[in-house]
Design a protein around this motif. Structure first.
Motif, PDB file in Angstrom:
ATOM      1  N   SER A  20       0.884  -1.154   0.106  1.00  0.00           N
ATOM      2  CA  SER A  20      -0.111   0.047   0.102  1.00  0.00           C
ATOM      3  C   SER A  20       0.645   1.384  -0.145  1.00  0.00           C
ATOM      4  N   SER A  21       1.892   1.247   0.967  1.00  0.00           N
ATOM      5  CA  SER A  21       2.662   2.387   1.035  1.00  0.00           C
ATOM      6  C   SER A  21       3.600   2.877  -0.235  1.00  0.00           C
ATOM      7  N   ASP A  22       3.983   1.970  -0.939  1.00  0.00           N
ATOM      8  CA  ASP A  22       5.061   2.065  -1.766  1.00  0.00           C
ATOM      9  C   ASP A  22       4.932   1.294  -3.331  1.00  0.00           C
ATOM     10  N   TYR A  23       3.319   1.074  -3.642  1.00  0.00           N
ATOM     11  CA  TYR A  23       3.266   0.301  -4.959  1.00  0.00           C
ATOM     12  C   TYR A  23       3.311   1.251  -6.136  1.00  0.00           C
ATOM     13  N   HIS A  24       3.058   2.387  -5.809  1.00  0.00           N
ATOM     14  CA  HIS A  24       3.280   3.613  -7.029  1.00  0.00           C
ATOM     15  C   HIS A  24       4.768   3.564  -7.398  1.00  0.00           C
ATOM     16  N   VAL A  25       5.872   3.619  -6.438  1.00  0.00           N
ATOM     17  CA  VAL A  25       7.118   3.630  -6.661  1.00  0.00           C
ATOM     18  C   VAL A  25       7.646   2.220  -7.146  1.00  0.00           C
ATOM     19  N   ALA A  26       7.049   1.093  -6.732  1.00  0.00           N
ATOM     20  CA  ALA A  26       7.239  -0.234  -7.325  1.00  0.00           C
ATOM     21  C   ALA A  26       7.002  -0.364  -8.731  1.00  0.00           C
ATOM     22  N   ILE A  27       5.870   0.121  -9.027  1.00  0.00           N
ATOM     23  CA  ILE A  27       5.270  -0.040 -10.439  1.00  0.00           C
ATOM     24  C   ILE A  27       6.274   0.936 -11.394  1.00  0.00           C
ATOM     25  N   GLU A  28       6.702   2.167 -11.022  1.00  0.00           N
ATOM     26  CA  GLU A  28       7.558   2.673 -11.691  1.00  0.00           C
ATOM     27  C   GLU A  28       8.800   2.048 -11.793  1.00  0.00           C
ATOM     28  N   GLU A  29       9.336   1.087 -10.888  1.00  0.00           N
ATOM     29  CA  GLU A  29      10.551   0.376 -11.050  1.00  0.00           C
ATOM     30  C   GLU A  29      10.356  -1.025 -11.496  1.00  0.00           C
ATOM     31  N   GLY A  30       9.194  -1.404 -12.239  1.00  0.00           N
ATOM     32  CA  GLY A  30       9.201  -2.545 -13.006  1.00  0.00           C
ATOM     33  C   GLY A  30       8.475  -3.531 -12.401  1.00  0.00           C
ATOM     34  N   SER A  31       7.582  -3.621 -11.184  1.00  0.00           N
ATOM     35  CA  SER A  31       6.996  -4.523 -10.578  1.00  0.00           C
ATOM     36  C   SER A  31       5.871  -4.918 -11.479  1.00  0.00           C
ATOM     37  N   THR A  32       5.646  -6.381 -11.495  1.00  0.00           N
ATOM     38  CA  THR A  32       4.572  -7.025 -12.127  1.00  0.00           C
ATOM     39  C   THR A  32       3.426  -7.711 -11.337  1.00  0.00           C
ATOM     40  N   MET A  33       3.617  -7.677  -9.923  1.00  0.00           N
ATOM     41  CA  MET A  33       2.607  -8.064  -9.112  1.00  0.00           C
ATOM     42  C   MET A  33       2.739  -7.076  -7.887  1.00  0.00           C
ATOM     43  N   VAL A  34       1.600  -6.385  -7.460  1.00  0.00           N
ATOM     44  CA  VAL A  34       1.684  -5.624  -6.261  1.00  0.00           C
ATOM     45  C   VAL A  34       0.772  -6.400  -5.179  1.00  0.00           C
ATOM     46  N   ARG A  35       1.233  -6.460  -3.878  1.00  0.00           N
ATOM     47  CA  ARG A  35       0.700  -6.957  -2.907  1.00  0.00           C
ATOM     48  C   ARG A  35       0.169  -5.977  -1.974  1.00  0.00           C
ATOM     49  N   ILE A  36      -1.451  -5.700  -2.003  1.00  0.00           N
ATOM     50  CA  ILE A  36      -1.910  -4.357  -1.254  1.00  0.00           C
ATOM     51  C   ILE A  36      -2.990  -4.784  -0.726  1.00  0.00           C
ATOM     52  N   GLY A  37      -3.060  -4.634   0.688  1.00  0.00           N
ATOM     53  CA  GLY A  37      -3.852  -4.693   1.756  1.00  0.00           C
ATOM     54  C   GLY A  37      -4.858  -3.648   2.220  1.00  0.00           C
ATOM     55  N   SER A  38      -3.859  -3.092   3.059  1.00  0.00           N
ATOM     56  CA  SER A  38      -4.849  -2.013   3.795  1.00  0.00           C
ATOM     57  C   SER A  38      -5.418  -0.960   2.625  1.00  0.00           C
ATOM     58  N   SER A  39      -4.910  -0.889   1.702  1.00  0.00           N
ATOM     59  CA  SER A  39      -5.429   0.443   0.614  1.00  0.00           C
ATOM     60  C   SER A  39      -6.725  -0.169   0.210  1.00  0.00           C
ATOM     61  N   ILE A  40      -6.793  -1.455   0.242  1.00  0.00           N
ATOM     62  CA  ILE A  40      -8.058  -2.128  -0.324  1.00  0.00           C
ATOM     63  C   ILE A  40      -9.197  -2.336   0.797  1.00  0.00           C
ATOM     64  N   PHE A  41      -8.823  -3.039   1.953  1.00  0.00           N
ATOM     65  CA  PHE A  41      -9.471  -3.556   2.898  1.00  0.00           C
ATOM     66  C   PHE A  41      -9.655  -2.638   4.271  1.00  0.00           C
ATOM     67  N   GLY A  42      -8.822  -1.553   4.156  1.00  0.00           N
ATOM     68  CA  GLY A  42      -8.662  -0.915   5.361  1.00  0.00           C
ATOM     69  C   GLY A  42      -7.778  -1.173   6.266  1.00  0.00           C
ATOM     70  N   GLU A  43      -7.538  -0.435   7.484  1.00  0.00           N
ATOM     71  CA  GLU A  43      -6.334  -0.902   8.263  1.00  0.00           C
ATOM     72  C   GLU A  43      -6.862  -2.297   9.024  1.00  0.00           C
ATOM     73  N   ARG A  44      -5.540  -3.187   9.374  1.00  0.00           N
ATOM     74  CA  ARG A  44      -5.884  -4.332   9.962  1.00  0.00           C
ATOM     75  C   ARG A  44      -6.216  -4.395  11.416  1.00  0.00           C
ATOM     76  N   ASN A  45      -6.973  -5.013  11.871  1.00  0.00           N
ATOM     77  CA  ASN A  45      -7.386  -5.230  13.449  1.00  0.00           C
ATOM     78  C   ASN A  45      -6.891  -6.210  13.682  1.00  0.00           C
ATOM     79  N   TYR A  46      -5.658  -6.314  14.535  1.00  0.00           N
ATOM     80  CA  TYR A  46      -4.905  -7.416  15.108  1.00  0.00           C
ATOM     81  C   TYR A  46      -5.438  -8.109  16.289  1.00  0.00           C
ATOM     82  N   SER A  47      -6.426  -7.190  17.052  1.00  0.00           N
ATOM     83  CA  SER A  47      -7.055  -7.476  18.285  1.00  0.00           C
ATOM     84  C   SER A  47      -8.333  -8.535  18.130  1.00  0.00           C
ATOM     85  N   SER A  48      -8.827  -8.635  16.995  1.00  0.00           N
ATOM     86  CA  SER A  48      -9.914  -9.432  17.103  1.00  0.00           C
ATOM     87  C   SER A  48      -9.684 -10.654  16.529  1.00  0.00           C
TER      88      SER A  48
END
Ligand SMILES: *Cc1c(COP(=O)(O)O)cnc(C)c1O
Length: 207
Positions: free
Chosen positions: A179-207
């Motif tokens: 989430s925090s760096d995929y735009h840079v990764a894509i500019e640098e040639g990524s073919t797969m981005v692994r995105i969590g919080s930008s899609i599903f929201g912040e993670r709640n580890y307490s539940s």
């Protein structure tokens, strides 16, 4: 560009919602969580294991896992071969490279990666397919640092492709960017981005 929706800590209902919207590839970082959710969801989902894999847990995911992003030893690779064979499947693998400043992140050094491939043992493994490399950048706001790490991984990918996979069309995946760096990764040639919080929201580890 493939989007891996990282659904860790989020319930299967939320995954289903993304699936209905057209998302087909999901990533989890823990075997336990993956095997508790996967049976509740459509079986044409491509599941990606993106976190560290303990070899004794491999047997639980071997029947259905699509891609393992966190392969960091020859020993693990041959175990994947063995379990995939038992299940009469081919499991796609990415070799994880350590590119971050932090000591704690998993992954191989360039020397370890080169030695794994030089051994040639992977060539005898007919139930795995090495699709490319995976890396995680440093946990920092310094995007120049992050960019440098992604650039390094991309150049290593090109070198490894040329040296060990020259005629192998399938060696074509570079998994980098969250989430925090995929735009840079894509500019640098990524073919797969692994995105969590930008899609599903912040993670709640307490539940
Ligand atoms: C959790 C995780 C991600 C996604 O992180 P976000 O910051 O939520 O996008 C990507 N890759 C790995 C290996 C992860 O564990």
């Amino acid at each position: 560009m493939k989007l891996i929706a990282v659904s860790k800590t989020h319930p299967s209902e939320q995954i289903m919602e993304a699936y209905r919207a057209g998302q087909s590839d999901f990533g989890e970082n823990k075997v336990q969580e993956l095997i508790s959710k996967a049976p509740l969801l459509p079986n044409d989902i491509n599941w990606h294991l993106i976190g560290h894999l303990q070899s004794n847990k491999l047997k639980y995911i071997a029947p259905f896992i699509h891609t393992i992003h966190s392969v960091d030893s020859l020993k693990l690779l041959s175990l994947i071969q063995k379990e995939a064979q038992k299940n009469n499947r081919t499991i796609e693998c990415l070799l994880q490279v350590h590119i971050a400043m932090e000591e704690t992140k998993f992954g191989m050094s360039e020397a370890e990666l080169t030695s794994l491939l030089t051994s040639g043992e992977h060539l005898t493994m007919d139930h795995i397919r090495i699709r490319g490399l995976m890396g995680m950048a440093s946990f920092t706001d310094d995007m120049d640092q992050v960019r440098g790490e992604f650039r390094y991984l991309r150049s290593l990918f090109m070198k490894i492709k040329q040296t060990f996979f020259a005629e192998k069309e399938f060696f074509n995946q570079l998994s980098m960017g969250m989430s925090s760096d995929y735009h840079v990764a894509i500019e640098e040639g990524s073919t797969m981005v692994r995105i969590g919080s930008s899609i599903f929201g912040e993670r709640n580890y307490s539940s």
